[in-house]
Design a protein around this motif. Structure first.
Motif: not given
Lengths: 511, 533
Positions: A140, B442-443, A184-185, A191-192, A188, B445-446, A74, B460
């Motif tokens: 994270f 997480f796995a 949380l959204a 990160y992307t 993530i 959604f990412a 991750f 999401v």
């Protein structure tokens, strides 16, 4: 890098203590508080030792660094490190925990001694998460601590709180989780946008990203909303008064004094540092909301009849000052806000814990149920007044310097709003002094005669707090010396400089 | 004789079978057949023990065969070469298939101990001594007196496990259909065999059977349409046909895909094919519910991945929007309806619907990360479910399971360990960090957010809002267990055998491990995320 893992040890020690308490045989359940206090004091000692290793003049922004891969798939690392602000907040947390444990010594009646290990274990486990959340340098990891922290507080309120504890605990959980899940959204999505890879969640990898403007704003909002709920700002503050009044004073102290700081700390560390562009875009709305929080919180505090709710509303007002200073983005206002986080932690602790002593003596949280108590418990009335004065920012006590720095720093950019915010100080004098007047002055209440004054244990709760008020009020330099380099580093990295002083140009002009 | 052999048509080619790769499947099928023989020939006194030992040995043997042999024999197996010389596998042992097979074996191994829980009785405490007797009749009482027991659940269980293992490995649609039936029929029977509340159990069984039969019919009709489209039931052949379409047949493709999707989505309980879930979860014997929640989901998601990613991945623009809508509906309906539930098993049924919606996010991500996320999610959810249903089976009032929520009030005061573990499992369902539920969410959604499209991001965000709703549901149960005074004084946690305790312990510990240190398993899932096309 191959040094002693200070932060891990500081964080893990309370967790070990919590495990010991949970596994404690029932026959020695009465010793739970001593064990908990021991663990928290050792943690405090270690933190002081760690703080001595910190070199404020070093060019390294983060010190005491630890970094290991955690979930490389991750992009998550177990990465800890402190800068000046984080170090100060960790110190505040580990100082407050033993004080709170001491204040919570007799929270449970003698017939419920069997529940004590659980009660104190929850507080210790909370300490672990508090250290972790301030020390995390991986987004994270920060999020994990941020969310996990809710669970012990939820149980502390729900299992040990007052009459409407279920409602308060649920409201607290839902507000915080809703904010947290939106974050949380954003986590993530951030990160992307970043470089990715096995350590792509490190704050250092995510700072200064070039991303589309709309994306940056959306991600910023995700973070900001979670922190605004936590902080709490008007209009997402409504959970705090309920949670504060239904929880035990020690829980309320940790909740308002430490946990809510995560919100303001997150604004500095994540909102402004990672999204400087979006932060500037949002600033007008945020500072108006901050000023609204200052005034609204203070006005509502004046109207309260419940001591705990009153303190909660004063905190909303104070958090307004902190947020105002953060989003004014000047060196002075940031130093003020960071220092304010520390001072607010101690003065709120004073208010909540001393209020707890009063409430346990009177058996009521209602201000009208008191009156004339300074004739019965003069010592307690004295420290109550000192805590109140610290909260209203009397010069010589800690909060004054931080409030002054915030206002002076903010004035460089937003003159009108600063003037409005300054009225918050006057309102603060009102709510504190009115409360003191109603509770402490007046004829001697005959029914309460014979109520004992401060016990030795309570004195040991009060002494460190009042000492901290005075030290931070008269000699805040050591703390500022730690905070200031960090503030300068961050402001340089986000490329914001202070506005030129207006007085300088006036001097040169000749009429 | 020789003449007969030489007279075989020239077009016939013998199937090549890689026995090592198929050994896990063969062992489980063989064990199930052996179980039938045990049922017929072993005396009643030792039948139960024999079945339990046989089942455990078979499952462990299959797991060993899989770990030692099958992993090194990845490839298309048990196939025949077609007229064009390409080997077409009816059974495909590749990364996802191996991963799903191994987790199903793990689930089965955990579930069998809850099946075998006797609580001091003659046979399993869960199952009625005589399924054929009318509830409350004299025959039932007679069977009970005679010491009858339903040991045949163990071979049924093994058949179901074998079907689940075959389902995600099927390389053609007919094998997939056969696997679907092999896994479903024993489940229908097991659902109706509850010892207590038998009418409810039989109703659940009938409902599941009827709706399942309907969905199978849809599936078969879809197979027929795709056969018409591609001229083959082999998934790679269908994929090839989509790449070079034949004019005039295009109208068969999308209806075929959607009808097959109905059959597959029915098994995972996706909205609007979820109607059976609450009734069946509530009515079925609790160990069966737990196994169904864990195993069926894993198998069906394996099959969904294979069908959509291997068979019709070229038509992704046709099916992906549909799956996204279904995922959204599933999450919302599952989350919202779980709020109003008053029965623990029904509540977890709706929660399983919501979870199916979350897993579908991983499927609609259409990437290797999406596949590994899906694989990880079904593993994490299955372990948590098995442990949770294991605990539900132990909380009883006067011998029968206390599934009404009000009966759980104050459980934390009297049974702190049970309530503590259950609260932890609920937090995992809710997806709180440091539990497997969070890692799993997480796995999935990412990979969706990595797509950077408005639709996937919106999905999401919707998923996160639904998570917030489900947190309320689980927090309410924690409130009930810890913050409420007990109202039902007879509710107690019965003393279970070591097997049940072990199941709950393993499920809970792995729920924690997959939350705190998931790197190893995530790595496995990532390695296993490559389909053979």
């Amino acid at each position: 890098m191959n040094q002693f893992p200070w932060l891990t040890v500081i964080g893990a020690l309370p967790a070990v203590g919590a495990l010991v308490l949970w596994l404690l045989p029932a026959s020695v359940a009465g010793r739970a508080k001593q064990i908990a206090l021991g663990f928290s004091l050792v943690t405090l000692l270690l933190t002081v030792l760690a703080a001595l290793q910190y070199n404020a003049s070093s060019t390294e922004r983060f010190q005491l660094v630890e970094q290991h891969p955690w979930i490389p798939q991750f992009g998550v690392s177990y990465a800890l490190g402190v800068d000046g602000i984080a170090l100060v907040l960790i110190l505040m947390s580990v100082i407050l925990v033993p004080i709170c444990l001491l204040a919570a010594w007799r929270d449970l009646p003698a017939d419920q001694v069997g529940r004590e290990p659980h009660y104190f274990a929850l507080m210790l486990s909370l300490e672990t998460f508090m250290v972790g959340v301030f020390a995390a340098t991986d987004v994270f990891l920060f999020y994990v601590f941020f969310e996990a922290m809710l669970i012990p507080v939820y149980f502390l309120i729900g299992q040990f709180g007052g009459a409407r504890r279920q409602y308060a605990a649920m409201k607290f959980l839902l507000f915080s989780l809703a904010g947290g899940l939106i974050m949380l959204a954003a986590v993530i999505a951030l990160y992307t946008q970043g470089p990715g890879g096995a350590d792509g969640f490190l704050v250092s990898k995510l700072t200064g990203l070039a991303m589309p403007e709309s994306t940056e704003r959306l991600i910023f909002l995700g973070f900001f909303l979670a922190f605004a709920v936590k902080a709490p700002m008007v209009p997402v503050h409504t959970w705090l008064p309920d949670a504060a009044t239904e929880s035990r004073p020690a829980t309320a102290t940790l909740l308002v004094g430490v946990l809510d700081k995560v919100g303001t700390y997150g604004m500095i560390r994540f909102c402004l540092e990672l999204f400087p562009g979006a932060s500037q875009w949002a600033t007008p709305v945020v500072i108006v909301l901050a000023v609204v929080s200052i005034i609204y919180g203070a006005l509502l505090a004046i109207g309260q009849t419940d001591i705990m709710r009153l303190i909660a509303f004063t905190s909303i007002s104070h958090f307004g000052f902190i947020v105002l200073g953060i989003f004014a983005v000047t060196t002075t206002s940031w130093a003020g806000s960071s220092l304010y986080m520390l001072n607010h932690g101690f003065s709120t602790a004073g208010l909540f814990l001393f209020a707890g002593m009063l409430i346990s003596r009177r058996g009521s949280k209602r201000i009208p149920d008191f009156g004339g108590w300074q004739r019965i418990v003069p010592g307690l009335a004295g420290i109550w007044l000192v805590a109140g004065l610290s909260s209203l920012a009397l010069p010589g006590l800690g909060s004054f310097i931080s409030e002054f720095l915030v206002l002076a720093g903010t004035f460089q950019r937003y003159q009108v709003l600063t003037v409005i915010a300054t009225t918050g100080i006057i309102l603060a004098a009102l709510y504190i002094l009115l409360m003191y007047q109603r509770m402490m002055t007046g004829p001697k209440p005959e029914s309460a005669v014979g109520t004992p004054d401060l016990s030795l244990r309570e004195k040991w709760v009060a002494i460190p707090l009042i000492a901290l008020f005075l030290v931070l009020g008269f000699y805040p330099k050591p703390v500022l010396d730690v905070i200031n380099p960090t503030v300068k580093t961050i402001l340089t990295s986000v490329n914001i400089s202070d506005p030129a002083p207006a007085a300088g140009t006036a001097e040169g002009s000749s009429k | 004789m020789t003449a007969l052999l030489t007279a075989t048509p020239a077009a016939f080619t013998t199937a090549t079978v890689d026995v090592v790769a198929l050994l896990p499947l063969l062992i489980v099928f063989g064990g199930a057949l052996l179980g039938v023989l045990v049922e017929a020939f072993v005396p009643r006194a030792s039948r139960f023990q024999t079945q339990v030992v046989l089942t455990v040995v078979v499952l462990v043997g299959a797991l060993v065969a899989l770990a030692v042999g099958a992993v090194n024999h990845r490839g298309t197996t048990a196939g025949t070469a077609g007229s064009d010389g390409i080997l077409r596998g009816a059974v495909v042992i590749d990364g996802p298939a191996l991963f799903i097979q191994s987790i199903i074996l793990l689930f089965a191994l955990l579930a069998v101990f809850t099946y075998a829980e006797r609580l001091g009785g003659v046979g399993s405490d869960t199952f009625t001594p005589m399924g054929a007797a009318v509830p409350g009749s004299a025959r039932e009482a007679e069977a009970l007196r005679a010491g009858a027991m339903t040991a045949e659940v163990f071979p049924l269980f093994l058949f179901s496990v074998a079907g689940m293992m075959l389902f995600p490995s099927a390389g053609d649609l007919l094998t997939m259909f056969v696997a679907l039936e092999v896994l479903s029929l024993p489940l229908y029977i097991m659902c109706g065999l509850s010892r207590r509340r038998r009418l409810l159990s039989q109703e659940a069984s009938l409902k599941y059977f009827l709706l399942g039969a309907f969905s199978s019919a849809f599936f078969l009709f879809g197979v027929a349409l795709l056969y018409g489209y591609a001229g083959s039931v082999y998934l790679p052949a269908i994929a090839a046909a989509i790449s070079s379409p034949v004019a005039g047949l295009g109208g068969l493709l999308v209806p075929g895909i959607l009808l097959i999707a109905v059959g597959l989505l029915f098994k995972v309980g996706a909205v609007p094919f979820h109607m059976w879930t609450p009734d069946v979860y509530q009515g079925a014997p609790t160990p069966v519910t737990g196994f169904m929640a864990a195993g069926t989901k894993a198998a069906a998601f394996g099959a969904i991945l294979r069908f959509f990613y291997v068979g019709v991945d070229q038509a992704v623009w046709d099916w992906r929007p549909v799956l996204m809508v279904i995922a959204a509906l599933t999450m919302v309906v599952g989350a919202v309806l779980s709020v109003t539930q008053t029965d623990m098993k029904r509540l977890l049924a709706y929660s399983s619907i919501a979870h199916a919606g979350f897993v579908l996010l991983g499927v609609t991500a259409v990437s290797r990360d999406g596949i590994s996320g899906t694989l990880f999610y079904v593993l994490a959810y299955g372990l948590t479910s098995l442990a949770a249903f294991g605990i539900i089976a132990l909380v009883r009032e006067n011998g029968s399971e206390a599934t009404h929520l009000s009966q759980w009030a104050g459980l934390g005061k009297r049974h702190p360990w049970t309530a503590g573990v259950y609260a932890f499992l609920l937090l995992a369902f809710a997806g709180i960090p440091l539990t497997s539920g969070f890692t799993a969410k997480f796995a999935v959604f990412a990979p969706m957010l990595a797509l950077h499209t408005a639709g996937s991001t919106a999905l999401v965000v919707l998923a996160l809002l639904c998570s917030a709703i489900t947190v309320f549901v689980y927090a309410r149960i924690i409130v009930l267990m810890y913050f409420t005074e007990p109202t039902h004084d007879d509710v107690a946690v019965v003393d279970a055998s070591g097997g049940t305790i072990a199941t709950i312990a393993v499920g809970s510990v792995l729920t924690l491990v997959l939350g705190v240190a998931p790197a190893f398993v995530l790595n496995l899932a990532a390695q296993a995320s490559q389909f053979i096309r």
